[in-house]
Design an enzyme around this catalytic site. Structure first.
Site, PDB file in Angstrom:
ATOM      1  CG  HIS A  26     -35.016  -5.461  -5.729  1.00 22.08           C
ATOM      2  ND1 HIS A  26     -35.842  -6.474  -5.328  1.00 22.08           N
ATOM      3  CD2 HIS A  26     -34.696  -5.691  -7.026  1.00 22.08           C
ATOM      4  CE1 HIS A  26     -36.012  -7.298  -6.356  1.00 22.08           C
ATOM      5  NE2 HIS A  26     -35.330  -6.853  -7.392  1.00 22.08           N
ATOM      6  NE  ARG A  54     -35.028 -12.197 -15.753  1.00 24.37           N
ATOM      7  CZ  ARG A  54     -35.217 -11.262 -14.809  1.00 24.37           C
ATOM      8  NH1 ARG A  54     -36.404 -10.768 -14.632  1.00 24.37           N
ATOM      9  NH2 ARG A  54     -34.204 -10.865 -14.034  1.00 24.37           N
ATOM     10  CG  HIS A  73     -38.932  -4.829 -14.740  1.00 28.31           C
ATOM     11  ND1 HIS A  73     -38.001  -5.526 -14.027  1.00 28.31           N
ATOM     12  CD2 HIS A  73     -39.713  -5.779 -15.351  1.00 28.31           C
ATOM     13  CE1 HIS A  73     -38.193  -6.832 -14.193  1.00 28.31           C
ATOM     14  NE2 HIS A  73     -39.228  -7.004 -15.003  1.00 28.31           N
ATOM     15  N   GLY A  90     -31.230   2.402 -10.666  1.00 29.84           N
ATOM     16  CA  GLY A  90     -30.221   1.406 -10.305  1.00 29.84           C
ATOM     17  C   GLY A  90     -30.128   1.170  -8.806  1.00 29.84           C
ATOM     18  CG  PHE A  91     -29.233   3.328  -5.873  1.00 25.51           C
ATOM     19  CD1 PHE A  91     -28.371   2.853  -4.879  1.00 25.51           C
ATOM     20  CD2 PHE A  91     -28.716   4.127  -6.882  1.00 25.51           C
ATOM     21  CE1 PHE A  91     -27.019   3.183  -4.903  1.00 25.51           C
ATOM     22  CE2 PHE A  91     -27.372   4.458  -6.913  1.00 25.51           C
ATOM     23  CZ  PHE A  91     -26.522   3.984  -5.925  1.00 25.51           C
ATOM     24  CG  HIS A 114     -34.607 -11.518  -9.632  1.00 28.09           C
ATOM     25  ND1 HIS A 114     -34.675 -10.202  -9.276  1.00 28.09           N
ATOM     26  CD2 HIS A 114     -33.928 -12.115  -8.639  1.00 28.09           C
ATOM     27  CE1 HIS A 114     -34.044 -10.008  -8.142  1.00 28.09           C
ATOM     28  NE2 HIS A 114     -33.587 -11.157  -7.720  1.00 28.09           N
ATOM     29  CE  LYS A 143     -38.831   5.374  -5.776  1.00 29.24           C
ATOM     30  NZ  LYS A 143     -40.155   5.010  -6.202  1.00 29.24           N
ATOM     31  NE  ARG A 189     -30.260  -9.751  -9.403  1.00 30.25           N
ATOM     32  CZ  ARG A 189     -31.295  -9.179 -10.008  1.00 30.25           C
ATOM     33  NH1 ARG A 189     -31.804  -9.724 -11.077  1.00 30.25           N
ATOM     34  NH2 ARG A 189     -31.819  -8.060  -9.533  1.00 30.25           N
ATOM     35  CG  ASP A 242     -31.242  -2.866 -13.849  1.00 28.33           C
ATOM     36  OD1 ASP A 242     -30.936  -3.727 -14.680  1.00 28.33           O
ATOM     37  OD2 ASP A 242     -32.374  -2.773 -13.345  1.00 28.33           O
TER      38      ASP A 242
END
Ligand code: COA
Length: 393
Positions: free
Chosen positions: A279, A355, A240, A276-277, A205, A273, A288, A330
């Site tokens: 970017h 990764r 991350h 999973g939300f 990525h 926060k 993805r 995620d």
């Protein structure tokens, strides 16, 4: 004012000295900074697109196995049949890990997070490789990591459950072999396929935090294992890679899909926060996610886990409506791994196993055309002052 590099206490003024601007243009979090060029992958947020070496990631996930994608990332081209055979044979022959490394994993405190175990195991692999400083062996070292990291993760998984290690099986693909080493059996082909797809989606990525970390370490002419260990450290954080674990903890905390909307409204009200939300690069959705969501849904259909997907929809809808923030990879990967039967603590190590391919591709690229990465900072501390002796203070 500049001190002489000799360490002489007397000061000299550099004739070329230009006073600092009143305020430097600090880009917090390096947002929007283009750090270098890369041929490995490209993210285009405007079109929600991600390409690896020119190929859309969704097409790679649907058309290829993870091994083909790993070959592509390392070599720049998809393999033909004989190239893939040679590559897979070499990878399978590298899967075993030494008795000493197994022992190291076994000796780690039972409560240490699997990411710490894997970081230690990879560090040990570096200690065992006599070619550690030899850059010409980097491609082979990358293959060694691709082959051995799953074995390290599975060993840690078994030891943490008080079970015996299961040796890798050379007749199996990377995805099949991982299930075999963790559970002693291989599940239905749809589950293996969903897992394989997730590895392709997680593989690469561009200049994300962990990949950038591996490039920084490589830029000092340090070795591939050290760079990978640093990458694992960066990936572990919940902002991350650690987010895939936090997503599942959150879903378990919510428990009931009927409570998801209220839970999300309260979380947003409290300015939490939500894992999973969001970017840094994608602002209209993660390229993805549709593929991973499709395979997470397949897992729900196969394993009776529909409640997680119903909860997924509710959380996604509220976040989109209230904040216009969308799920990242995620978000579907967390429940998908849960429904495949993995312990939550092992979700981020699985991310590592994927990764490592992207990291190695970037390490190889950085090493081939290197310049040390050394940015600047704006100093906001105390202005220069006189040092007083101990008795004066
Ligand atoms: N939940 C709630 N609000 C969020 C959010 C989330 N997951 N992600 C971003 N926001 C909000 C911020 O609160 C901020 O709002 P504000 O302007 O009102 O203060 C705004 O969106 C911008 O967010 P910011 O934190 O500045 O974005 P970033 O680019 O620095 O951070 C992430 C990006 C990924 C670290 C961040 O979205 C996040 O922490 N997500 C959750 C962790 C996660 O899923 N990580 C995996 C990434 S692949």
């Amino acid at each position: 004012m500049i001190n002489k590099p000799t360490g002489s206490p007397e000061k000299m003024v550099n004739p070329d000295y230009v006073p600092e601007p009143e305020k430097m243009n600090v880009k917090k979090g390096l947002e929007g900074c283009v750090i270098d060029q890369t041929m490995v992958s490209k993210v285009t947020p405007e079109t929600n697109s991600l390409i690896y070496r020119g190929y859309p990631v969704q097409d790679l996930a649907e058309t290829c196995r993870f091994e083909e994608v790993a070959y592509l990332l390392y070599n720049g081209e998809l393999p033909n049949k004989s190239q893939l055979e040679t590559f897979e044979k070499a990878e399978r022959n590298y899967r075993d890990i030494s008795k000493n490394n197994l022992q190291v994993i076994k000796l780690l405190p039972a409560k240490c997070h699997p990411m710490d175990s894997i970081r230690t195991g990879v560090s040990f692999l570096g200690c065992e490789d006599e070619r550690v400083w030899d850059k010409t062996a980097n491609e082979d070292k990358a293959l060694r990591l691709l082959a051995k990291i799953p074995t390290l993760i599975a060993a840690d998984y078994r030891f943490k459950k008080g079970m015996d290690f299961i040796a890798p099986d050379k007749s199996l693909s990377i995805a099949e072999n991982f299930f075999h080493m963790c559970f002693g059996k291989i599940p239905q082909k749809e589950i293996v396929r969903a897992f394989d797809v997730s590895l392709t989606l997680y593989a690469e990525h561009s200049f994300n935090a962990s990949t950038f970390t591996t490039r920084v370490v490589t830029s000092t002419e340090s070795d591939l294992y050290s760079a990978t260990v640093a990458g694992i450290g960066a990936l572990k954080g919940p902002l991350h890679g650690g987010a895939n674990e936090q997503v599942m903890h959150m879903m378990l905390e919510i428990g009931d899909p009927a409570k998801a909307t209220d839970w999300m409204l309260k979380a947003l009200d409290q300015k939490r926060k939500v894992m999973g939300f969001g970017h840094r690069v994608y602002k209209y959705g993660d390229s993805r996610v549709p593929t991973m969501k499709k395979y997470a849904q397949k897992m729900a259909d196969l394993t009776g886990g529909q409640k997680w997907m119903t909860m997924y929809e509710s959380l996604e809808d509220v976040m989109a409506e209230k904040k216009k923030i969308y799920p990242n990879l995620d978000f579907p990967a967390g429940p998908a791994y849960y429904m495949m039967g993995f312990e939550i603590d092992f979700f981020t190590p699985i991310f590592v196993m994927a990764r490592t391919t992207g990291w190695s591709a970037h390490i190889l690229e950085q090493a081939k055309n290197n310049r040390i990465i050394r940015p600047l900072s704006e100093y906001t501390g105390t202005a220069e002052r006189k040092v007083r002796t101990l008795s004066e203070r």
